[in-house]
Structures are given as C-alpha cells and as structure tokens.
Design an enzyme around this catalytic site. Structure first.
Site, mmCIF file in Angstrom:
data_model
loop_
_atom_site.group_PDB
_atom_site.id
_atom_site.type_symbol
_atom_site.label_atom_id
_atom_site.label_comp_id
_atom_site.label_asym_id
_atom_site.label_seq_id
_atom_site.Cartn_x
_atom_site.Cartn_y
_atom_site.Cartn_z
ATOM 1 C CE LYS A 21 -20.541 -20.491 -14.679
ATOM 2 N NZ LYS A 21 -21.550 -21.296 -15.537
ATOM 3 C CE1 TYR B 160 -3.869 1.526 -0.300
ATOM 4 C CE2 TYR B 160 -3.624 2.552 1.702
ATOM 5 C CZ TYR B 160 -4.459 2.557 0.811
ATOM 6 O OH TYR B 160 -5.467 3.296 0.631
ATOM 7 C CG ASP C 140 -26.507 -19.435 -18.761
ATOM 8 O OD1 ASP C 140 -26.772 -20.340 -18.157
ATOM 9 O OD2 ASP C 140 -26.513 -18.434 -18.770
#
Lengths: 450, 160
Positions: free
Chosen positions: A100, A45, A168
């Site tokens: 998923k 950081y 899909d």
C-alpha cells in the site's frame, strides 16, 4: 520465466514470494536534500537542526513546514482482517501495508510508512494512534475487522488533529459512489429517486450507505442486506444488533427495510431495484441471473467481491443488466480504491487538513466521475483506470478545495494551484523512480512474467 | 422533549396483542446478556398471558406509549415493601421497551416520568430499575435519567 498464457493465470504467488525475498521488501527511505560533503550534516543534523526543533517545539503546527511530516502518513493495521486472508496478525499484514505504501508513493507522491502492531483492543489501538500522531500528517487504517473498524474510525477522527481514513470503508465507498454517479448518468435515471440495494453490511457497504445518504439519497430508497437478509427494524435480532453492531442497527431503523419483510432475501429485495451494489462474499452464484431480470429496466450491477465477483459480468448482462462493474482489473469498470486513496491524501496533505470529512470523500468521488465523463462515458467506461495518472492531481485538488471550504485545512489553496502542485509532486516522484530504475541501481528481477 | 402524537396511558383489552409483542421483545432482548435470562420455550404464549395480567392487575404500574394510535413501547413497575426502612415502599421498574424506529425521541423517558408520578400516588419515595448487568444501553439510559447504582445482584448456578 513465469509465462502468462491465454486462459492460464500467471503464478503470481510464486513470483511474488521469490521477488519479495530477493528485494527484501519493497520500500526504503532516501534523502531528498543535497549531501555534498560531510559538513552538510551540520545543517541537516546537529548543531543546525536545533533551530527547526525549537520552532516546532514552540508551535507544533510548524512541524508540517520544517519536517517531512507534511508528506508522511502511517499505513496502520492490526492484521485482523487482511484482504482475502482474514485474521493473520501484524507480521502477516506487513507485506500488504508495504504494498500500500508503494502505491501511495507511486500514484500520489505520498511517503507512507507501514505500521503493524499488536494493540487489537479498541482503546489500546486508539491510544497508539494518539501517541504516534506527532510523526505523521495523516493515518491510513487498513484491514481491520468489522464492526471494530467503525468505532475506531469514528473515535480516531474525533480525537486526532490529522486526517484518519479507513480505506476499506471510505476508499471503496468513494470509488463505488463515483461509479454509481456515472452509471446513473448513462442510463438517464435520477439516482436520488432510484432504489438501490446493497448486499453485504461490512466495512465497504456501511460506509457506502453513509456516503449515499450524505450525497442526498433518502434512506428509504436504500435497502441493505447482511447474511440474514434485509436489515429491518422488525427483524428478530434487531435489539441484539443495537448492542453488537449499532451501525447495522441504525441502517435498519433509518431505511425501514425498504417496505420489505424483515430479513427478506436478496431475490425479493432486487425486485424493481435500479441498482445493486454487492460487496459480500466471492461468487459466482451469490447473485442469480433471474434476480437481475426482476430488476428495473437498465439495471446497474456492481459485483465487487474478489477474487470472483458475486456474479460473472456476462451472466449479469444476460440477466438484463445494462452496466456491470466488478473489483477486477481484467474486466471493464473496475471499482478500485487505488483511484481514491493516493489522491485524497495528496490533497489533504497539501493543505495540511485536520480531518477528511464525508463531504471531502464525496468531492473525490464526484471528481473521479467527472474525469471519466470528460473522457467519454459508455457502458464499459464508467470509471477511470489506474494508468490515467492525470486523474490524481484533479482529485487531489477537489479534495483540497473542499477541505479549505469546510474550514478543516491549515492552509488555503485554489483548484488550479493544487492541480499544479499535485502534478509536480506526482510527476517528480515518477521521474525519480524512472531514473533510478534506468540507472541499474535497482537490480533486474531474477524471475519475471511476460 | 415534546413529541406531538405521543400519549402515555394505561393499557386496555384492545392492546393485548401489541403489548404481548412488546413483552416478548423485551425478554428476547435481555436473553442476550445472561444465561439466567434464557426464555422458556413457550415464552411467546406466556407473553400474552402476562399482557392480560398486566391489563387487569392493580398491584403495580403498567404504562404504554401510544404514538399516533400505535402501541410503540411499555413500562412495568412493581412496588416492594420492607417495613424496617423509613421509606418502606420502593417502586421497581422491571420491564421497559420501545420499538426501534421510535427510539431516541424521549419516549422511554416519558414512560419513566409518568411511572414516577403513579408510584408517588402509591406512597413510594424511591424508584429503582432492574436490568441485566451487561445491558449497557439500559445502564446509560438510567444513569442519564439521574439513577445511581443502588443494589448489586449476583447470580450463579445452585450447584457449584
């Protein structure tokens, strides 16, 4: 304890409800860099981080080298067509997207972030994708209603510089293509000269049609049916389809309806066909045994509806089918997109690909088919299963090499190199997970199945 | 685009059946877009009557696309007059249809070009096209053909 007894299903719903609540979801982010002391944050950081920031600001492609963008994808859904549940909205879709993401990590070593949202309108959806593009190396679209999903995918693919995949459509289509390739090998027919009937004109079969065509099957050998019968240029609703579903319209025109009558029923379409791919509505009884008997000898039948296939496998066999595949893991030959998406993304992320072309999806399908062939094909083994984990690096490599070949990769690689890289990533993911699990840091489930 | 085998011509008696089908399909398609375009119950019959009229009628322009001997498309335009305008006659395309398997080959464009030629012979300066406001396929087609928005037509039920 929830018991699994023969003939009686485990009550997965109750178990899942309890365990999702117990664990508070399924994934979390964990650092992958050393944090030995607080001073290390001066590297990870401020102030140190300013340097990678400057580099990525100057050349955005460097963000793939200096951040986890290279291995991170978003699993994006508006919840308009969630598997088996329909239009249940973003919150309802979240558990599925998170699941998923779990599969992506476990099978492909891919960091996937569930991202459900309210931008259902196509333009709003697209601008969301464009807005989040800098965070990700790829986008996996999921559970989006048809026909919106087709336009969305086509548009997103052309607008974004990272791979966009609609599982899909492409995942299911690639898995099906892999299965068909091997099924045709077993029956010893030339798939390019065979008649293939697709029942259902939703996401999966419309994508399959596109892949079959790209693979070299003449459209006139393909017949596609929706709920109103064979898609045909003389069907009375054809002009309406041009407006409401140009994808179906195009199929009707290109295939010419296979020489059948406009809107002919499935029973007609199946006569003399070599293969049937049903991705329509749950059976049984959607496909009849007698219709399979009317197909060519050595018929190939894929009945992919879940939870109940369009016809039970044993009925299809009684009807004369030689090879039967379904979407279920408890029957042989599961057409499973989990064979596809983890490795496709593994491959494209490793070469920093800008897109996933149809040729890359075909390369994935062919590699999956080859894998099963190497293991030894037979009627009940045309596709690998999810536990054959060495499949994934091979498919990743096939996809990565195709991306390089087609000039859509930011990095180059060879097949062998990518198999090694992908194996390492996937193995280390699994080992890390195994260690954490064995250490007891993940609490044991309070309820379980046997 | 040059399409060998494509021939734009006027219809004759032998084309009645095929022209009737095309007319019926044109109106069935547009029925979709607005209730005011709903078809009469005997629309198929009327299509045949219209086909016969179009073949005889000399008042406007009717053209068919003959593709290797098949009638695959048609166009019908009428001429409207308004004496107060400098260009008093305007040609208006009211019907245009090409069968799905023959689309994307420039057949409709050829029909419109040929109609333009015929209309010019009738003393027409401008050519317009009418189609349902929501038919974006037609809208894109005419825009690509150089047409600009010209007239807005609004509709409502007589009784509000």
């Amino acid at each position: 304890m929830v018991k699994e007894t023969k003939g009686e299903e485990v009550d997965w719903y109750t178990l899942s409800k309890k365990l999702h609540k117990f664990y508070g979801g399924k994934i979390e982010t964990i650092p992958k860099v050393p944090i030995r002391r607080l001073k290390d944050f001066a590297i990870w950081y401020t102030p140190g981080v300013a340097e990678p920031s400057r580099i990525a600001a100057k050349d955005p492609d460097e963000s793939f080298e200096y951040t986890n963008r290279w291995n991170t994808i978003a699993v994006v859904s508006d919840g308009t067509r969630v598997l088996g549940l329909g239009k249940i909205g973003p919150e309802g879709a979240y558990p599925v997207m998170e699941g998923k993401a779990l599969l992506f990590k476990y099978l492909g070593g891919v960091d996937a972030i569930p991202l459900v949202h309210r931008n259902r309108e196509i333009e709003a959806f697209l601008s969301l994708l464009e807005a989040i593009e800098p965070s990700f190396g790829g986008i996996n679209l999921e559970d989006i209603e048809s026909p919106k999903c087709f336009q969305l995918l086509d548009e997103a693919r052309s607008r974004l510089e990272i791979p966009v995949w609609h599982d899909d459509q492409q995942g299911t289509a690639a898995a099906t293509l892999a299965g068909l390739i091997n099924a045709f090998k077993i029956v010893g027919k030339d798939m390019r000269k065979s008649r293939i009937v697709l029942l259902g004109a939703g996401a999966a079969n419309i994508a399959l049609y596109r892949l079959l065509k790209a693979w070299g099957i003449p459209p006139s050998n393909i017949v596609v049916l929706d709920s109103r019968g064979v898609l045909h240029p003389d069907r009375s609703d054809i002009d309406r389809l041009m407006i409401s579903n140009p994808w179906k319209y195009k199929i009707a025109v290109e295939t010419g309806g296979g020489g059948l009558n406009p809107g002919a029923p499935l029973s007609e379409a199946m006569k003399g066909a070599d293969a049937l791919v049903a991705a329509s509505k749950p059976g049984p009884g959607v496909v009849k045994k007698e219709w399979i008997t009317a197909m060519e000898r050595d018929a190939i039948v894929f009945a992919e509806a879940n939870p109940v296939p369009e016809i039970w496998p044993w009925e299809a066999k009684e009807g004369g089918a030689r090879i039967v595949a379904t979407g279920r893991s408890d029957f042989p030959n599961q057409v499973n997109n989990s064979l596809v998406f983890p490795s496709v993304f593994r491959g494209v992320l490793d070469v920093r690909a800008r897109t996933i072309t149809d040729e890359m999806a075909i390369a994935a399908a062919e590699e999956i088919a080859r894998y099963a062939e190497d293991k030894g094909l037979h009627e009940d083994y045309i596709l690998p299963t999810m536990d054959e984990w060495d499949l994934y690096p091979r498919v990743a490599a096939a996809v990565a090499v195709k991306a390089v070949e087609q000039g859509v990769a930011r990095r180059t690689t060879t097949y062998r190199e990518e198999v090694e890289r992908a194996s390492l990533i996937i193995k280390s993911t699994r080992e890390k997970f195994k260690l954490v699990w064995e250490s007891g840091l993940i609490p044991k489930p309070p309820v379980d199945y046997e | 685009m040059y399409e060998p085998g494509l021939y734009i011509r006027s219809p004759n008696e032998r084309d009645v059946d095929k022209l009737a089908v095309l007319i019926f399909r044109f109106y069935s398609f547009n029925e979709e877009f607005d209730p005011a375009w709903s078809l009469a119950s005997n629309a198929e019959e009327v299509s045949r009557e219209l086909a016969l009229e179009y073949i005889k009628d000399g008042g406007g322009v009717v053209l068919i696309a003959d593709y290797d001997g098949q009638v695959v498309g048609y166009l019908r335009a009428v001429v409207r007059e308004n004496r107060i305008l400098a260009w008093s006659k305007i040609g208006v395309i009211q019907e245009l249809y090409v069968l799905p398997p023959y689309r994307g080959r420039g057949i409709a464009k050829r029909l419109v070009e040929e109609a333009g030629r015929k209309l010019r012979e009738l003393g027409v300066r401008h050519i317009a096209a009418e189609f349902p406001a929501l038919n974006y396929v037609a809208e894109n087609f005419y825009k690509e053909g150089g047409f600009r928005p010209y007239l807005n037509v609004y509709v409502r039920d007589v009784e509000v």
